[in-house]
Design an enzyme around this catalytic site. Structure first.
Site, PDB file in Angstrom:
ATOM      1  N   ARG A  62      -4.971   9.367  -2.830  1.00  0.00           N
ATOM      2  CA  ARG A  62      -5.537  10.427  -1.951  1.00  0.00           C
ATOM      3  C   ARG A  62      -6.418  11.267  -2.728  1.00  0.00           C
ATOM      4  NH1 ARG A  62      -0.375   9.722  -0.317  1.00  0.00           N
ATOM      5  NH2 ARG A  62       0.386  10.935  -2.328  1.00  0.00           N
ATOM      6  N   GLU A  99       9.796   8.807 -14.914  1.00  0.00           N
ATOM      7  CA  GLU A  99      11.344   9.142 -15.242  1.00  0.00           C
ATOM      8  C   GLU A  99      11.790   7.389 -15.307  1.00  0.00           C
ATOM      9  OE1 GLU A  99      14.822  10.841 -12.729  1.00  0.00           O
ATOM     10  OE2 GLU A  99      13.009  10.930 -11.831  1.00  0.00           O
TER      11      GLU A  99
END
Length: 175
Positions: A62, A99
């Site tokens: 985006r 993560e």
């Protein structure tokens, strides 16, 4: 940023519960981008944070849309910072930790010389700061001066701004 811009973003942002996993409240900016007034307002506000840069870097995906709009408003070019494996070689790349694993960002090594240029980073959301930090490192490695980063939405609980210090970060709306 102004309260009017933040209120517009809040009114056009869609919240999707339990996506992509239970307990997550996904913030969908698609309705904002599809609204002509919303897109123009956000573009103007992001462009105001990037004045003086001679190139805009939009982060996959985006950030491409927002970065291109901001670049047009500023009269600059736009550099698409792509996810790894999307560009033909040769590329400059930066791998960073997630993560659970790693990710890579890339820009073309041929045809675009960013050494000595001032670059503003534009993206949709600032969460943990890893993607913007990797983009900053990639651009600096290529000899650019990063003037700052600007995002539409900042998820403050995830601490991305702290990871990016001392890079100036502007967010139009925070939650």
């Amino acid at each position: 940023m102004t309260d009017d811009v933040a209120a517009l973003i809040a009114s056009l942002m869609r919240e999707v519960p339990d996506f992509p996993e239970p307990g997550i409240q996904f913030k969908d900016l698609t309705p904002l981008l599809a609204d002509a007034h919303g897109l123009a307002t956000v573009t103007d506000a992001l462009a105001a944070t990037a004045e003086g840069a001679d190139l805009v870097a939009g982060i996959d995906a985006r950030g491409f849309l927002l970065g291109a709009a901001v670049a047009l408003r500023l009269g600059t070019g736009v550099l698409a910072v792509r996810k790894g494996g999307k560009l033909p070689p040769p590329v400059h790349s930066e791998t960073y930790s997630l993560e659970y694993g790693t990710a890579t960002l890339e820009i073309p090594a041929d045809g675009i010389d960013i050494a000595g240029r001032t670059v503003a980073i534009i993206d949709d959301v600032l969460a943990t700061g890893g993607t913007v930090a990797a983009t900053t490192a990639l651009l600096r490695h290529c000899g650019a001066t990063v003037t700052g980063a600007a995002v539409v939405l900042e998820l403050t609980a995830l601490g991305g701004r702290d990871v990016l210090e001392p890079l100036p970060v502007a967010s139009l709306y925070t939650v």
